[in-house]
Write a protein that holds these residues in place. Structure first.
Motif, PDB file in Angstrom:
ATOM      1  N   HIS A   2       0.805  -1.229   0.000  1.00 58.99           N
ATOM      2  CA  HIS A   2       0.000   0.000   0.000  1.00 58.99           C
ATOM      3  C   HIS A   2       0.837   1.277   0.000  1.00 58.99           C
ATOM      4  O   HIS A   2       0.276   2.370   0.001  1.00 58.99           O
ATOM      5  CB  HIS A   2      -0.939   0.015   1.215  1.00 58.99           C
ATOM      6  N   SER A   3       2.166   1.150   0.002  1.00 60.64           N
ATOM      7  CA  SER A   3       2.991   2.354   0.149  1.00 60.64           C
ATOM      8  C   SER A   3       2.769   3.360  -0.981  1.00 60.64           C
ATOM      9  O   SER A   3       2.758   4.566  -0.751  1.00 60.64           O
ATOM     10  CB  SER A   3       4.469   1.981   0.251  1.00 60.64           C
ATOM     11  N   GLN A   4       2.545   2.868  -2.202  1.00 61.17           N
ATOM     12  CA  GLN A   4       2.362   3.758  -3.352  1.00 61.17           C
ATOM     13  C   GLN A   4       1.126   4.646  -3.188  1.00 61.17           C
ATOM     14  O   GLN A   4       1.184   5.861  -3.341  1.00 61.17           O
ATOM     15  CB  GLN A   4       2.249   2.896  -4.620  1.00 61.17           C
ATOM     16  N   ILE A   5      -0.009   4.043  -2.847  1.00 59.87           N
ATOM     17  CA  ILE A   5      -1.240   4.829  -2.689  1.00 59.87           C
ATOM     18  C   ILE A   5      -1.186   5.668  -1.412  1.00 59.87           C
ATOM     19  O   ILE A   5      -1.692   6.796  -1.388  1.00 59.87           O
ATOM     20  CB  ILE A   5      -2.507   3.939  -2.745  1.00 59.87           C
ATOM     21  N   ASN A   6      -0.550   5.156  -0.360  1.00 62.75           N
ATOM     22  CA  ASN A   6      -0.434   5.933   0.875  1.00 62.75           C
ATOM     23  C   ASN A   6       0.409   7.194   0.649  1.00 62.75           C
ATOM     24  O   ASN A   6       0.083   8.265   1.177  1.00 62.75           O
ATOM     25  CB  ASN A   6       0.176   5.081   1.991  1.00 62.75           C
ATOM     26  N   THR A   7       1.473   7.067  -0.138  1.00 65.51           N
ATOM     27  CA  THR A   7       2.299   8.230  -0.481  1.00 65.51           C
ATOM     28  C   THR A   7       1.486   9.218  -1.302  1.00 65.51           C
ATOM     29  O   THR A   7       1.539  10.430  -1.077  1.00 65.51           O
ATOM     30  CB  THR A   7       3.560   7.788  -1.252  1.00 65.51           C
ATOM     31  N   ILE A  22      -7.079   1.855   8.279  1.00 73.08           N
ATOM     32  CA  ILE A  22      -8.494   1.858   7.887  1.00 73.08           C
ATOM     33  C   ILE A  22      -8.606   2.026   6.377  1.00 73.08           C
ATOM     34  O   ILE A  22      -9.327   1.277   5.693  1.00 73.08           O
ATOM     35  CB  ILE A  22      -9.266   2.979   8.626  1.00 73.08           C
ATOM     36  N   PHE A  23      -7.883   3.004   5.847  1.00 71.67           N
ATOM     37  CA  PHE A  23      -7.867   3.276   4.401  1.00 71.67           C
ATOM     38  C   PHE A  23      -7.487   2.022   3.617  1.00 71.67           C
ATOM     39  O   PHE A  23      -8.190   1.594   2.700  1.00 71.67           O
ATOM     40  CB  PHE A  23      -6.861   4.411   4.155  1.00 71.67           C
ATOM     41  N   ASN A  24      -6.392   1.388   4.029  1.00 75.71           N
ATOM     42  CA  ASN A  24      -5.899   0.211   3.316  1.00 75.71           C
ATOM     43  C   ASN A  24      -6.859  -0.976   3.410  1.00 75.71           C
ATOM     44  O   ASN A  24      -6.980  -1.752   2.466  1.00 75.71           O
ATOM     45  CB  ASN A  24      -4.507  -0.179   3.820  1.00 75.71           C
ATOM     46  N   SER A  25      -7.553  -1.094   4.526  1.00 80.90           N
ATOM     47  CA  SER A  25      -8.465  -2.232   4.708  1.00 80.90           C
ATOM     48  C   SER A  25      -9.717  -2.126   3.838  1.00 80.90           C
ATOM     49  O   SER A  25     -10.357  -3.132   3.543  1.00 80.90           O
ATOM     50  CB  SER A  25      -8.873  -2.353   6.178  1.00 80.90           C
ATOM     51  N   LEU A  26     -10.054  -0.912   3.432  1.00 84.86           N
ATOM     52  CA  LEU A  26     -11.284  -0.715   2.661  1.00 84.86           C
ATOM     53  C   LEU A  26     -11.078  -0.771   1.143  1.00 84.86           C
ATOM     54  O   LEU A  26     -12.038  -0.809   0.390  1.00 84.86           O
ATOM     55  CB  LEU A  26     -11.941   0.615   3.044  1.00 84.86           C
ATOM     56  N   MET A  27      -9.815  -0.780   0.708  1.00 88.49           N
ATOM     57  CA  MET A  27      -9.534  -0.835  -0.728  1.00 88.49           C
ATOM     58  C   MET A  27      -9.606  -2.265  -1.235  1.00 88.49           C
ATOM     59  O   MET A  27      -9.232  -3.201  -0.524  1.00 88.49           O
ATOM     60  CB  MET A  27      -8.129  -0.302  -1.006  1.00 88.49           C
ATOM     61  N   GLU A  28     -10.040  -2.399  -2.480  1.00 88.91           N
ATOM     62  CA  GLU A  28     -10.036  -3.707  -3.134  1.00 88.91           C
ATOM     63  C   GLU A  28      -8.930  -3.704  -4.185  1.00 88.91           C
ATOM     64  O   GLU A  28      -8.881  -2.816  -5.039  1.00 88.91           O
ATOM     65  CB  GLU A  28     -11.386  -3.972  -3.803  1.00 88.91           C
ATOM     66  N   PHE A  29      -8.039  -4.691  -4.117  1.00 89.85           N
ATOM     67  CA  PHE A  29      -6.995  -4.840  -5.131  1.00 89.85           C
ATOM     68  C   PHE A  29      -7.582  -5.594  -6.316  1.00 89.85           C
ATOM     69  O   PHE A  29      -8.307  -6.568  -6.149  1.00 89.85           O
ATOM     70  CB  PHE A  29      -5.793  -5.615  -4.570  1.00 89.85           C
ATOM     71  N   LYS A  30      -7.254  -5.131  -7.515  1.00 92.75           N
ATOM     72  CA  LYS A  30      -7.756  -5.799  -8.708  1.00 92.75           C
ATOM     73  C   LYS A  30      -6.680  -5.793  -9.790  1.00 92.75           C
ATOM     74  O   LYS A  30      -6.127  -4.747 -10.115  1.00 92.75           O
ATOM     75  CB  LYS A  30      -8.999  -5.068  -9.210  1.00 92.75           C
ATOM     76  N   ALA A  31      -6.384  -6.972 -10.346  1.00 93.99           N
ATOM     77  CA  ALA A  31      -5.500  -7.089 -11.509  1.00 93.99           C
ATOM     78  C   ALA A  31      -6.406  -7.301 -12.719  1.00 93.99           C
ATOM     79  O   ALA A  31      -7.288  -8.163 -12.702  1.00 93.99           O
ATOM     80  CB  ALA A  31      -4.547  -8.261 -11.345  1.00 93.99           C
ATOM     81  N   VAL A  32      -6.191  -6.488 -13.755  1.00 94.15           N
ATOM     82  CA  VAL A  32      -7.087  -6.499 -14.922  1.00 94.15           C
ATOM     83  C   VAL A  32      -6.241  -6.588 -16.194  1.00 94.15           C
ATOM     84  O   VAL A  32      -5.319  -5.784 -16.383  1.00 94.15           O
ATOM     85  CB  VAL A  32      -7.950  -5.207 -14.958  1.00 94.15           C
ATOM     86  N   PRO A  33      -6.551  -7.546 -17.090  1.00 93.98           N
ATOM     87  CA  PRO A  33      -5.775  -7.633 -18.330  1.00 93.98           C
ATOM     88  C   PRO A  33      -6.042  -6.461 -19.273  1.00 93.98           C
ATOM     89  O   PRO A  33      -7.070  -5.777 -19.154  1.00 93.98           O
ATOM     90  CB  PRO A  33      -6.242  -8.945 -18.966  1.00 93.98           C
ATOM     91  N   LYS A  34      -5.102  -6.225 -20.202  1.00 95.15           N
ATOM     92  CA  LYS A  34      -5.272  -5.141 -21.167  1.00 95.15           C
ATOM     93  C   LYS A  34      -6.493  -5.392 -22.050  1.00 95.15           C
ATOM     94  O   LYS A  34      -6.942  -6.527 -22.199  1.00 95.15           O
ATOM     95  CB  LYS A  34      -4.013  -4.951 -22.008  1.00 95.15           C
ATOM     96  N   LYS A  35      -7.015  -4.302 -22.579  1.00 89.37           N
ATOM     97  CA  LYS A  35      -8.201  -4.304 -23.446  1.00 89.37           C
ATOM     98  C   LYS A  35      -9.472  -4.762 -22.724  1.00 89.37           C
ATOM     99  O   LYS A  35     -10.376  -5.322 -23.312  1.00 89.37           O
ATOM    100  CB  LYS A  35      -7.962  -5.135 -24.714  1.00 89.37           C
ATOM    101  N   LEU A 115     -15.119   4.944   4.827  1.00 89.68           N
ATOM    102  CA  LEU A 115     -13.816   5.543   5.110  1.00 89.68           C
ATOM    103  C   LEU A 115     -13.982   6.926   5.735  1.00 89.68           C
ATOM    104  O   LEU A 115     -13.356   7.239   6.745  1.00 89.68           O
ATOM    105  CB  LEU A 115     -12.993   5.647   3.820  1.00 89.68           C
ATOM    106  N   PHE A 116     -14.858   7.742   5.144  1.00 96.55           N
ATOM    107  CA  PHE A 116     -15.056   9.108   5.654  1.00 96.55           C
ATOM    108  C   PHE A 116     -15.611   9.095   7.071  1.00 96.55           C
ATOM    109  O   PHE A 116     -15.270   9.949   7.881  1.00 96.55           O
ATOM    110  CB  PHE A 116     -15.993   9.898   4.740  1.00 96.55           C
ATOM    111  N   SER A 117     -16.467   8.128   7.383  1.00 99.33           N
ATOM    112  CA  SER A 117     -17.034   8.099   8.736  1.00 99.33           C
ATOM    113  C   SER A 117     -16.017   7.570   9.759  1.00 99.33           C
ATOM    114  O   SER A 117     -15.986   8.022  10.889  1.00 99.33           O
ATOM    115  CB  SER A 117     -18.328   7.293   8.784  1.00 99.33           C
ATOM    116  N   LYS A 118     -15.162   6.636   9.354  1.00101.08           N
ATOM    117  CA  LYS A 118     -14.172   6.061  10.278  1.00101.08           C
ATOM    118  C   LYS A 118     -12.904   6.909  10.390  1.00101.08           C
ATOM    119  O   LYS A 118     -12.232   6.881  11.426  1.00101.08           O
ATOM    120  CB  LYS A 118     -13.787   4.645   9.826  1.00101.08           C
ATOM    121  N   ALA A 119     -12.546   7.602   9.305  1.00103.87           N
ATOM    122  CA  ALA A 119     -11.320   8.423   9.281  1.00103.87           C
ATOM    123  C   ALA A 119     -11.637   9.715   8.528  1.00103.87           C
ATOM    124  O   ALA A 119     -11.326   9.846   7.343  1.00103.87           O
ATOM    125  CB  ALA A 119     -10.178   7.646   8.624  1.00103.87           C
TER     126      ALA A 119
END
Length: 193
Positions: A2-7, A22-35, A115-119
């Motif tokens: 998460h360092s990239q998005i946290n920065t 809190i921020f990191n726990s609420l994000m969903e990681f997704k890998a998506v192919p091109k096109k 996120l806004f309500s917790k942080a």
């Protein structure tokens, strides 16, 4: 991980370890192919995506059936149809498509509200992100109206120096509002100088 998005988000507001957790726990990681089309015209956009890796384009299809690119998003950029679909609750008028294999962190409107309500400090950070996005959009509109094609291309290269090696020339031409042939002439002329 998460360092990239946290920065990225921490450039505008300082957060403590608990708020970032809190921020990191609420994000969903997704890998998506091109096109892959993440959003079709007529759909409701239900995400805001932070690009960890890859390149994405946002575009619409004009009355003549031509694609008009509104935005490129590469590493450390955000992409969504936030103004029209998320906040106005209207079906999207754009497509969002991956140009390369991509990795994202994604929020939906519900997790963002949580996120806004917790942080609450994140509300300020996202407001600043929105203001910066609006400023970029206004600058792009001004340049589209007031600058020559060559000036627009030079500015594009200043903002996206590596993009011409990553995307097809006709995509860049579409973004600039000119034909691929005209862009080719500009590039040839610039190479001679």
């Amino acid at each position: 991980m998460h360092s990239q998005i946290n920065t990225n988000i921490g450039r505008y507001v300082s957060f403590d370890t608990n708020e970032l957790a809190i921020f990191n726990s609420l994000m969903e990681f997704k890998a998506v192919p091109k096109k892959t089309i993440l959003l079709h015209e007529g759909e409701m956009c239900n995400f805001e995506a932070f690009v960890i890796k890859g390149c994405v384009r946002k575009y619409y299809i004009d009355a003549n059936g031509f694609e008009v690119i509104l935005q490129f998003a590469i590493e450390n950029a955000w992409i969504s149809d936030i103004s029209f679909s998320i906040y106005e609750k209207n079906p999207s008028r754009v497509y969002i498509e991956t140009i390369e294999d991509c990795e994202f962190f994604m929020f939906n409107p519900e997790t963002k509200e949580e996120l806004f309500s917790k942080a609450p400090k994140f509300e300020r950070a996202f407001r600043i992100l929105m203001q910066r996005s609006l400023a970029v959009t206004q600058e792009r509109l001004f340049n589209t109206i007031s600058k020559t094609a060559t000036e627009k291309y030079i500015e594009f290269l200043e903002h996206y120096p590596a993009l011409p090696q990553r995307v097809a020339q006709h995509y860049i031409a579409s973004y600039l509002g000119i034909s691929a042939e005209f862009l080719s002439k500009i590039r040839t002329k610039m190479a001679k100088h």
